[in-house]
Design an enzyme around this catalytic site. Sequence first.
Site, PDB file in Angstrom:
ATOM      1  N   ASP A  75     -36.129  45.902  47.864  1.00  9.29           N
ATOM      2  CA  ASP A  75     -36.126  44.585  48.488  1.00  9.29           C
ATOM      3  C   ASP A  75     -34.710  44.029  48.404  1.00  9.29           C
ATOM      4  O   ASP A  75     -34.103  44.017  47.318  1.00  9.29           O
ATOM      5  CB  ASP A  75     -37.110  43.676  47.730  1.00  9.29           C
ATOM      6  CG  ASP A  75     -37.234  42.304  48.354  1.00  9.29           C
ATOM      7  OD1 ASP A  75     -38.207  42.077  49.074  1.00  9.29           O
ATOM      8  OD2 ASP A  75     -36.354  41.457  48.104  1.00  9.29           O
ATOM      9  N   ILE A  76     -34.171  43.590  49.523  1.00 10.91           N
ATOM     10  CA  ILE A  76     -32.824  43.016  49.539  1.00 10.91           C
ATOM     11  C   ILE A  76     -32.881  41.640  48.876  1.00 10.91           C
ATOM     12  O   ILE A  76     -33.658  40.783  49.284  1.00 10.91           O
ATOM     13  CB  ILE A  76     -32.279  42.902  50.972  1.00 10.91           C
ATOM     14  CG1 ILE A  76     -32.248  44.280  51.646  1.00 10.91           C
ATOM     15  CG2 ILE A  76     -30.883  42.275  50.962  1.00 10.91           C
ATOM     16  CD1 ILE A  76     -31.915  44.245  53.125  1.00 10.91           C
ATOM     17  N   GLU A 118     -37.776  42.324  54.522  1.00 11.51           N
ATOM     18  CA  GLU A 118     -36.616  42.976  53.901  1.00 11.51           C
ATOM     19  C   GLU A 118     -37.040  43.994  52.849  1.00 11.51           C
ATOM     20  O   GLU A 118     -36.262  44.380  51.986  1.00 11.51           O
ATOM     21  CB  GLU A 118     -35.669  41.930  53.291  1.00 11.51           C
ATOM     22  CG  GLU A 118     -36.192  41.193  52.090  1.00 11.51           C
ATOM     23  CD  GLU A 118     -37.047  39.972  52.422  1.00 11.51           C
ATOM     24  OE1 GLU A 118     -37.294  39.188  51.497  1.00 11.51           O
ATOM     25  OE2 GLU A 118     -37.470  39.797  53.584  1.00 11.51           O
TER      26      GLU A 118
END
Length: 198
Positions: A75-76, A118
């Site tokens: 996950d960004i 994301e």
Amino acid sequence: MSRALSYFVGVIKDREEKLQTINADLKLAHHNLERIAVTDRLTGLYNRTKLDEVFANELARAQRYDVPLAVVMADIDKFKLVNDTYGHQVGDSVLCEFSTIVRNLVRDTDTLGRWGGEEFLIICSHIDMNDAYILAERIRSTIVAHSFSVVGPKSCSLGVASYRPGDTVATIMSRVDAALYEAKQNGRNRVVLEREST
């Protein structure tokens, strides 16, 4: 009579050639539709539909042949801030850059896809928890060292889980999701392994 026969033979051959061309075009169109159906439009990675299919197949293989299987969820970090600060076009470019970096780090036998938003999922067949951790850490360190266009440095958090006897896709996903959540809660920019007792 022979001229008429030659003419009809020519007409039939011409129609056969046209049919072959139409069939080839249809086959290509079908292939393209199949590819579009399983591909995330933005990143070019597999989409959730394809990930679900691959995950089910890999889990069945792990169960049947007792081979290792691991998943990594990435996950960004603080991605919403990118969209809020720079707009969705820049956010999209960050997702694409991230996808390219991760694609270059995974093995050919891994399946990488965009899980949603994301979040990205890597299905790692024939790999144990330790090797999946090494892959996840390599992704984390490469991302944090990269300067993204417009936004500069970013980081990512990753969770890792592996197949246990009796697992379903849902149980593995629950553990990898919990590991990712723990990584986010404990300061981000880290890799967390699933908990043994979960």
